[in-house]
Structures are given as C-alpha cells and as structure tokens.
Motif scaffolding. Structure first.
Motif, PDB file in Angstrom:
ATOM      1  N   ARG A 133      -0.028 -14.431   4.200  1.00  0.00           N
ATOM      2  CA  ARG A 133       1.006 -14.439   5.244  1.00  0.00           C
ATOM      3  C   ARG A 133       1.379 -15.864   5.642  1.00  0.00           C
ATOM      4  N   LYS A 134       0.386 -16.722   5.713  1.00  0.00           N
ATOM      5  CA  LYS A 134       0.662 -18.107   6.091  1.00  0.00           C
ATOM      6  C   LYS A 134       1.418 -18.832   4.997  1.00  0.00           C
ATOM      7  N   ALA A 135       1.115 -18.492   3.738  1.00  0.00           N
ATOM      8  CA  ALA A 135       1.803 -19.129   2.616  1.00  0.00           C
ATOM      9  C   ALA A 135       3.235 -18.633   2.481  1.00  0.00           C
ATOM     10  N   ARG A 136       3.436 -17.336   2.720  1.00  0.00           N
ATOM     11  CA  ARG A 136       4.757 -16.723   2.556  1.00  0.00           C
ATOM     12  C   ARG A 136       4.989 -15.752   3.707  1.00  0.00           C
ATOM     13  N   SER A 137       5.605 -16.229   4.758  1.00  0.00           N
ATOM     14  CA  SER A 137       5.800 -15.390   5.950  1.00  0.00           C
ATOM     15  C   SER A 137       6.706 -14.194   5.693  1.00  0.00           C
ATOM     16  N   ASN A 138       7.479 -14.249   4.621  1.00  0.00           N
ATOM     17  CA  ASN A 138       8.402 -13.144   4.314  1.00  0.00           C
ATOM     18  C   ASN A 138       7.772 -12.090   3.415  1.00  0.00           C
ATOM     19  N   TRP A 139       6.529 -12.299   2.987  1.00  0.00           N
ATOM     20  CA  TRP A 139       5.896 -11.316   2.123  1.00  0.00           C
ATOM     21  C   TRP A 139       5.393 -10.118   2.939  1.00  0.00           C
ATOM     22  N   ASN A 140       5.364  -8.961   2.283  1.00  0.00           N
ATOM     23  CA  ASN A 140       4.877  -7.726   2.872  1.00  0.00           C
ATOM     24  C   ASN A 140       3.407  -7.575   2.485  1.00  0.00           C
ATOM     25  N   VAL A 141       2.502  -7.983   3.379  1.00  0.00           N
ATOM     26  CA  VAL A 141       1.078  -8.051   3.065  1.00  0.00           C
ATOM     27  C   VAL A 141       0.301  -6.986   3.836  1.00  0.00           C
ATOM     28  N   PHE A 142      -0.509  -6.209   3.108  1.00  0.00           N
ATOM     29  CA  PHE A 142      -1.414  -5.231   3.705  1.00  0.00           C
ATOM     30  C   PHE A 142      -2.832  -5.743   3.478  1.00  0.00           C
ATOM     31  N   SER A 143      -3.593  -5.959   4.563  1.00  0.00           N
ATOM     32  CA  SER A 143      -4.939  -6.491   4.396  1.00  0.00           C
ATOM     33  C   SER A 143      -5.915  -5.777   5.315  1.00  0.00           C
ATOM     34  N   GLY A 144      -7.210  -6.097   5.150  1.00  0.00           N
ATOM     35  CA  GLY A 144      -8.229  -5.385   5.909  1.00  0.00           C
ATOM     36  C   GLY A 144      -8.248  -3.926   5.502  1.00  0.00           C
ATOM     37  N   GLU A 145      -8.392  -3.042   6.469  1.00  0.00           N
ATOM     38  CA  GLU A 145      -8.418  -1.606   6.174  1.00  0.00           C
ATOM     39  C   GLU A 145      -7.105  -1.143   5.552  1.00  0.00           C
ATOM     40  N   ASP A 146      -6.000  -1.732   5.983  1.00  0.00           N
ATOM     41  CA  ASP A 146      -4.698  -1.365   5.417  1.00  0.00           C
ATOM     42  C   ASP A 146      -4.557  -1.823   3.971  1.00  0.00           C
ATOM     43  N   GLY A 147      -5.388  -2.792   3.565  1.00  0.00           N
ATOM     44  CA  GLY A 147      -5.306  -3.302   2.200  1.00  0.00           C
ATOM     45  C   GLY A 147      -6.252  -2.637   1.236  1.00  0.00           C
ATOM     46  N   ASP A 148      -6.992  -1.646   1.706  1.00  0.00           N
ATOM     47  CA  ASP A 148      -7.928  -0.909   0.842  1.00  0.00           C
ATOM     48  C   ASP A 148      -7.133   0.015  -0.074  1.00  0.00           C
ATOM     49  N   VAL A 149      -7.032  -0.334  -1.351  1.00  0.00           N
ATOM     50  CA  VAL A 149      -6.179   0.422  -2.278  1.00  0.00           C
ATOM     51  C   VAL A 149      -6.641   1.851  -2.457  1.00  0.00           C
ATOM     52  N   ARG A 150      -7.906   2.132  -2.157  1.00  0.00           N
ATOM     53  CA  ARG A 150      -8.414   3.489  -2.324  1.00  0.00           C
ATOM     54  C   ARG A 150      -7.748   4.468  -1.369  1.00  0.00           C
ATOM     55  N   LYS A 151      -7.144   3.948  -0.298  1.00  0.00           N
ATOM     56  CA  LYS A 151      -6.550   4.807   0.724  1.00  0.00           C
ATOM     57  C   LYS A 151      -5.025   4.839   0.669  1.00  0.00           C
ATOM     58  N   VAL A 152      -4.449   4.248  -0.375  1.00  0.00           N
ATOM     59  CA  VAL A 152      -2.996   4.100  -0.439  1.00  0.00           C
ATOM     60  C   VAL A 152      -2.386   5.109  -1.400  1.00  0.00           C
ATOM     61  N   ASP A 153      -1.315   5.753  -0.957  1.00  0.00           N
ATOM     62  CA  ASP A 153      -0.510   6.604  -1.833  1.00  0.00           C
ATOM     63  C   ASP A 153       0.629   5.735  -2.364  1.00  0.00           C
ATOM     64  N   PHE A 154       0.560   5.369  -3.635  1.00  0.00           N
ATOM     65  CA  PHE A 154       1.513   4.426  -4.203  1.00  0.00           C
ATOM     66  C   PHE A 154       2.815   5.079  -4.668  1.00  0.00           C
ATOM     67  N   ARG A 155       2.910   6.390  -4.549  1.00  0.00           N
ATOM     68  CA  ARG A 155       4.114   7.064  -5.050  1.00  0.00           C
ATOM     69  C   ARG A 155       5.375   6.669  -4.290  1.00  0.00           C
ATOM     70  N   LYS A 156       5.214   6.124  -3.088  1.00  0.00           N
ATOM     71  CA  LYS A 156       6.384   5.702  -2.308  1.00  0.00           C
ATOM     72  C   LYS A 156       7.125   4.552  -2.974  1.00  0.00           C
ATOM     73  N   TRP A 157       6.456   3.830  -3.900  1.00  0.00           N
ATOM     74  CA  TRP A 157       7.101   2.726  -4.601  1.00  0.00           C
ATOM     75  C   TRP A 157       7.633   3.142  -5.980  1.00  0.00           C
ATOM     76  N   ARG A 158       7.484   4.409  -6.320  1.00  0.00           N
ATOM     77  CA  ARG A 158       7.923   4.864  -7.641  1.00  0.00           C
ATOM     78  C   ARG A 158       9.420   4.620  -7.819  1.00  0.00           C
ATOM     79  N   GLY A 159       9.762   3.997  -8.939  1.00  0.00           N
ATOM     80  CA  GLY A 159      11.155   3.713  -9.249  1.00  0.00           C
ATOM     81  C   GLY A 159      11.658   2.403  -8.679  1.00  0.00           C
TER      82      GLY A 159
END
Length: 412
Positions: A133-159
């Motif tokens: 976030r500090k390097a790129r304030s415009n990036w969409n960063v998920f970290s901590g518990e929100d960054g745990d890929v095991r809990k993410v449904d990635f289908r929202k980015w399909r296509g």
C-alpha cells in the motif's frame, strides 16, 4: 528355569517420562506475525543463551548509535546499481494481473513494469500488505485475514484477469527447510491451482524455489500442479538464474508458465539471458552483471563476486537480522569483506555500528538492492520483517523478464 519375561513399562511411567521431556521445552516469547515461522524447541538454558546474545547485540548497537562505540571505518556507500534500469516500463492496453502470496511485491513490481494493470494483491502478512500500500497507494491490496487465499472465492474475477501470478510459500520444498511437501501445512499450491480454475485467466505464472523442480518433488509437481490444470492449460516449466538478468546475486527460481490457448503456449519463448557473470560466451548475453561490491558502490578489492543467495529472516527457527543461509555463504561474504549479520535499518546506522571484523555492514536498503528492488521501495516493519519480505521475494527484474515474455504473447 524358564526365561523371565521382560517387564513392560507402566503406562503412567511412560507418560511421566514424556511430560518430563516436554517440560524442558520452553516456548518462545517473541511474537511473530509470519505464518511461515516455526520456532525452535529449546530448553530454558538454550533460550537464555539466545537472549543473552540478543541483549549483547542490542547494547552494542545502542552504544554505537549513541556515539559510544568504535569510530566508523566506512563511508556511507552510494550504489552504482539501479534495478529500474533493468525494467524499462512497458505500455499495454488493458492487460490485467492479479497477485497471490504477494509478499513484499517482487512479482507485483516486475509484472507492473511489464505493462500489466494491477487488479488485486492477496498477502496474509499485514506488514507486507502495508508495504504494498505504501509503495502503490492505488493498488487494491488484501492483507492479514482478508489476504488469506484459503478464504477467498476467486470466481468474482472470472473473465477480468489476463494474468494470475504468485509464489506459494517455498518452505515445504526449500533445501533450507524440512522438505515435507504436501505434508507441510504451509503448502499452498493447491490454493494457487484453485484460483487458476476459478478465475480462468489467459495465462498464469507460478514461482518457487528450484528444489521444487528436483526429482524429489517430480511426483508432487505432476500430481498437484500439472495434472489438475492440464485439461485447461498448456504448461511449461523453466528454471532461471537472477544474475543472468542483471541481479548481483546467485539466486535460481523455477517458474510454471501456463496459457489457456495452445497457440499462445506454442508462441511463448522463455526469457533469454540479458547479462553474464564470468565468461560472456557461456549464455550468449552481452551485458556484464555487476558484482556485489560494485553494485553497492564499495571500494574495489581487486576482485568481486556475486552475492550469495539472500535468506529470509522469517522462515527459519528464529527471527534474525542475518541474511546468511550457509557456511559457504559466510565464507563468500568474508572474502568480499561484507558483514551479513546484524543488518542495520539504514545506511547511517550501518556505518555507525562497526562490525567486529571491520567489514562493511549491510543495511536494509543494501539488501533490497541485492535482491533487485529499487531504492524507493518502502518495506514496512521492523528490520527482521523487512529482511523477511526481501528474502522471500522474487527479484523484480527476474519477474519482469518472465512477465514480459508472457506479455509478448498476449499482445499478439
């Protein structure tokens, strides 16, 4: 006289022995935000030895920074190496990328410089997320518990994603670890494969330590990476050396590059070396890679060499500010008159804190340069945390080379 049967230990006695052994082990009091950390099982006496070492080191550092230590021996260095020169910014129209296991941003930066637009980054360590976030304030960063890929449904980015990239934790496969593969709870390749299946990007780049490409893990790669994606992707595997792309360090990484379309896979050409170390004719490159001392702007010794592989301070049995990964690395640093232990937070602090042998003490900015990060990349966290992010990262120029090779195909 019949032989007397051996007396079996009583269950209670066995439990007492186990409990006595366990009682000798004392848990570490040092908190860790790294999910990759596996502390040593040490007795109180052993931990006290480490505590004394830490106290002595802190006192020596405090004394030095207060001007009470030995007079500085080295001037603050001005590096000759600028990693950005190895990654000229490419322009592309609408090619998007999503990052998994982003860490301190090695792959993310290289992919960005290759012309991809950032869609999202997922990273479980909060400090690493703050770095992004500090390097790129415009990036969409998920970290901590929100960054745990095991809990993410990635289908929202399909296509919406052209390139999915990431380096799952290397500890299950690294020569420096226990190499437990799929038995290690930190094995996240199944999550990377799941994300590929759910997002269905045009291409993906998966990265890891070269040990993953060894015969020991050939079955793992076949069953857990290739086979689950073979029906939808055409996958090629390549191992690259960072110094062959201008990074002044001995560091190999294995990359899995997959394309959804066969014509794209057939058109892909693995990155050709741009730099050489030693004899220029060996790899066909025309540019010489800098050695460690030249890259850092240190006075000449009459010889130079590449830096040994930088280790992460987060993945060993205890947090440390040393970047050493082997006895051979220690000998190499000694020959180059560089002190790799007790890395300082910045260059003025490194200059003030004189090493016992008088060698040049490294700072966090120096280690970042050795890994191929530009001077202005803002690693967040304590020194050990910054070094951990650096040591876990893909050298950005190496990431750039692979991402550019994929961009060459996607643009056609």
């Amino acid at each position: 006289m019949p032989e007397r049967p051996m007396q079996q230990p009583h269950l209670a006695d066995s439990i007492d022995v186990v409990e006595e052994a366990l009682s000798e082990v004392v848990l570490s009091r040092i908190p860790s935000t790294s999910p990759f950390h596996q502390p040593r099982q040490l007795t109180e006496a052993e931990r006290e030895r480490f505590r004394k070492m830490s106290r002595d080191s802190r006192e020596a550092r405090r004394s030095a920074l207060a001007g009470e230590g030995p007079a500085p021996l080295h001037e603050i260095n001005r590096p000759n190496f600028n990693p950005i020169d190895l990654m000229p910014q490419r322009q592309a129209e609408g090619k998007t990328a999503l990052s998994l296991f982003s860490g301190g941003g090695g792959l993310d930066l290289g992919v960005e410089r290759a012309g991809f637009e950032h869609s999202a980054s997922f990273e479980i360590m909060s400090e690493a997320g703050d770095t992004l976030r500090k390097a790129r304030s415009n990036w969409n960063v998920f970290s901590g518990e929100d960054g745990d890929v095991r809990k993410v449904d990635f289908r929202k980015w399909r296509g919406d994603i052209d390139l999915l990239h990431g380096g799952p934790p290397c500890q299950p496969f690294s020569n420096a670890g226990r190499q437990r593969g799929h038995l290690d709870e930190r094995d996240m390749w199944p999550q990377f494969v799941r994300a590929v299946k759910e997002i269905r990007p045009a291409a993906f780049i998966g990265e890891n330590v070269p040990a993953l490409a060894s015969p020991k893990f050939s079955q793992y790669v076949s069953e857990n990476i290739i086979a689950p994606l073979a029906g939808s992707y055409h996958i090629q595997q390549v191992t690259l050396q960072a110094s062959e792309f201008g990074v002044p360090q001995v560091r190999k990484r294995v990359f899995f590059v997959g394309f959804r379309l066969k014509r794209m896979a057939n058109a892909w050409v693995q990155p050709a070396p741009t730099h050489y170390w030693g004899e220029p004719s060996l790899n066909g490159a025309e540019q010489r890679c800098m050695g460690l001392r030249e890259a850092l702007g240190l006075p000449g010794l009459g010889f130079d060499d590449l830096s040994p592989t930088i280790r992460s301070s987060l993945t060993g049995p205890r947090h440390t500010t040393s970047i050493l990964n082997s006895v051979a690395a220690q000998r190499k640093f000694e020959s180059l008159q560089v002190w790799p232990n007790g890395v300082a937070a910045d260059r003025p602090s490194a200059r003030a804190f004189v090493a016992k042998n008088g060698h040049f003490r490294l700072s966090v900015p120096d280690v970042a340069l050795i890994q191929g990060f530009p001077e202005d990349w803002p690693f967040v966290g304590a020194t050990y945390m910054a070094l951990g992010q650096i040591g876990n990262a893909v050298p950005p120029p190496l990431a750039y080379a692979v991402a550019s090779s994929v961009m060459d195909v996607l643009e056609k």
